[in-house]
Design a protein around this motif. Sequence first.
Motif, PDB file in Angstrom:
ATOM      1  N   ILE A   1      -6.176   4.419  -0.745  1.00 15.57           N
ATOM      2  CA  ILE A   1      -5.665   5.725  -0.360  1.00 15.57           C
ATOM      3  C   ILE A   1      -5.266   5.776   1.116  1.00 15.57           C
ATOM      4  O   ILE A   1      -4.158   6.184   1.454  1.00 15.57           O
ATOM      5  CB  ILE A   1      -6.718   6.815  -0.655  1.00 15.57           C
ATOM      6  CG1 ILE A   1      -7.091   6.777  -2.140  1.00 15.57           C
ATOM      7  CG2 ILE A   1      -6.182   8.176  -0.270  1.00 15.57           C
ATOM      8  CD1 ILE A   1      -5.916   6.909  -3.089  1.00 15.57           C
TER       9      ILE A   1
ATOM     10  N   ARG B   1       1.199   4.014  -3.202  1.00 14.99           N
ATOM     11  CA  ARG B   1       0.908   5.435  -3.052  1.00 14.99           C
ATOM     12  C   ARG B   1       2.135   6.317  -3.280  1.00 14.99           C
ATOM     13  O   ARG B   1       2.007   7.475  -3.654  1.00 14.99           O
ATOM     14  CB  ARG B   1       0.344   5.714  -1.656  1.00 14.99           C
ATOM     15  CG  ARG B   1      -0.990   5.080  -1.373  1.00 14.99           C
ATOM     16  CD  ARG B   1      -1.649   5.691  -0.143  1.00 14.99           C
ATOM     17  NE  ARG B   1      -0.832   5.510   1.040  1.00 14.99           N
ATOM     18  CZ  ARG B   1      -0.937   4.480   1.881  1.00 14.99           C
ATOM     19  NH1 ARG B   1      -1.812   3.524   1.625  1.00 14.99           N
ATOM     20  NH2 ARG B   1      -0.176   4.400   2.952  1.00 14.99           N
TER      21      ARG B   1
ATOM     22  N   ARG C   1       0.830  -1.208   0.000  1.00 13.75           N
ATOM     23  CA  ARG C   1       0.000   0.000   0.000  1.00 13.75           C
ATOM     24  C   ARG C   1       0.863   1.255   0.000  1.00 13.75           C
ATOM     25  O   ARG C   1       0.586   2.217  -0.721  1.00 13.75           O
ATOM     26  CB  ARG C   1      -0.935  -0.012   1.219  1.00 13.75           C
ATOM     27  CG  ARG C   1      -2.039  -1.042   1.158  1.00 13.75           C
ATOM     28  CD  ARG C   1      -3.088  -0.767   2.216  1.00 13.75           C
ATOM     29  NE  ARG C   1      -2.546  -0.794   3.566  1.00 13.75           N
ATOM     30  CZ  ARG C   1      -2.539  -1.868   4.352  1.00 13.75           C
ATOM     31  NH1 ARG C   1      -3.027  -3.011   3.900  1.00 13.75           N
ATOM     32  NH2 ARG C   1      -2.046  -1.799   5.576  1.00 13.75           N
ATOM     33  N   GLU C   2       1.919   1.241   0.820  1.00  7.07           N
ATOM     34  CA  GLU C   2       2.805   2.411   0.887  1.00  7.07           C
ATOM     35  C   GLU C   2       3.509   2.637  -0.447  1.00  7.07           C
ATOM     36  O   GLU C   2       3.647   3.774  -0.909  1.00  7.07           O
ATOM     37  CB  GLU C   2       3.821   2.211   2.008  1.00  7.07           C
ATOM     38  CG  GLU C   2       3.196   2.235   3.407  1.00  7.07           C
ATOM     39  CD  GLU C   2       4.175   1.829   4.491  1.00  7.07           C
ATOM     40  OE1 GLU C   2       5.278   1.325   4.146  1.00  7.07           O
ATOM     41  OE2 GLU C   2       3.852   1.995   5.684  1.00  7.07           O
TER      42      GLU C   2
END
Length: 343
Positions: A273, A192, A188-189
């Motif tokens: 997000i 993004r 996820r990091e």
Amino acid sequence: MSLIKYLVVRSVVFGISLFYGGLTVLTVLFRWFKNGNEFFVVKERSLPPICLQDAAYGRHAYLKLKNIKLHYVENGDRNKPLMLFVHGYPEFWFSWRHQMKEFAATHWVVALDMRGYGDSEKPAKKSEYDLEILQKDIVELVKALKRDSCILVAHDWGGVIAWNVAANYPEVVEKLVIMNSPHPTTFREKLRGSIGQFLKSWYIFLYQLPYIPEWSVHTNDLEIFDRIFVDENNQLTITEEELEGYKYTFSRKGAWTPPINYYRQNFNIKGMIEGEKSLPKIRAPTLIIWGENDIALSKDFPELARPHVQNLTVKYVPKGNHFVQQDKVAEVNAHLAEFLNKA
């Protein structure tokens, strides 16, 4: 997330999905124009190839869990330690055939078809593929096999589930082996914060759309498998008969929507997000085996997982592709054996 922010993000993600959807439609139509009407033909395969019934890989069986009936293949002595294999996308139990033959002498090896795949049940609702449910499938399966814990070996989407099981149900996992599947928090990091990984993950946005993903893979007799199971020289890493095994399995009615629903359900706007709640640190000894030539995932993911695992070993496989357990069998099995033999 405020309503305004949610609507803005939703619009952006939907726009990206439409962009990749339009690009996919144009690409498919161009190839159809180039190849003719046969491009949309998927050969009828009424009988499975012999390799899917090969007794050397194991015995086929089913288990009815609380809300799902799962198919699996088992091999070895049931009194020996349980080694549970969880496949990725777009695969099924067969992706672990080489490891099952290798470790059946020392373990009770079990490779399942995850819900929605192969001969397991295929719930129709997208919500039936939520990550919470997928985790519980693994936990319930271990209990149904009359074990308290297992050595959990997983790849790709199976790895996403296995990371979560090891973190949230530590009592179920004695040892954890992950192949080409990043820790969920690091993914996820990275998604993004890295334009490179964002671009590599284009298919996640495509898979948010209805119909188009399924339509695009049903082309040129499921040519997707001819493209993904290749080495650095673009040569097939599996035999023609094994390739037929994949095409037989995924040519059956309703074979594609459930696997794609894994993406539709779990890569939602909020998760993309804001991210989900942090996972507990994994206590089980963990091995990451990583094919260095993975075109979909950054090479630094294994090292990024270190803060999330108490005891981590990383083994890179030079020239190994995303499907490393089939691409570089000898290297993967050697790393697995070394890890399993550690006290």
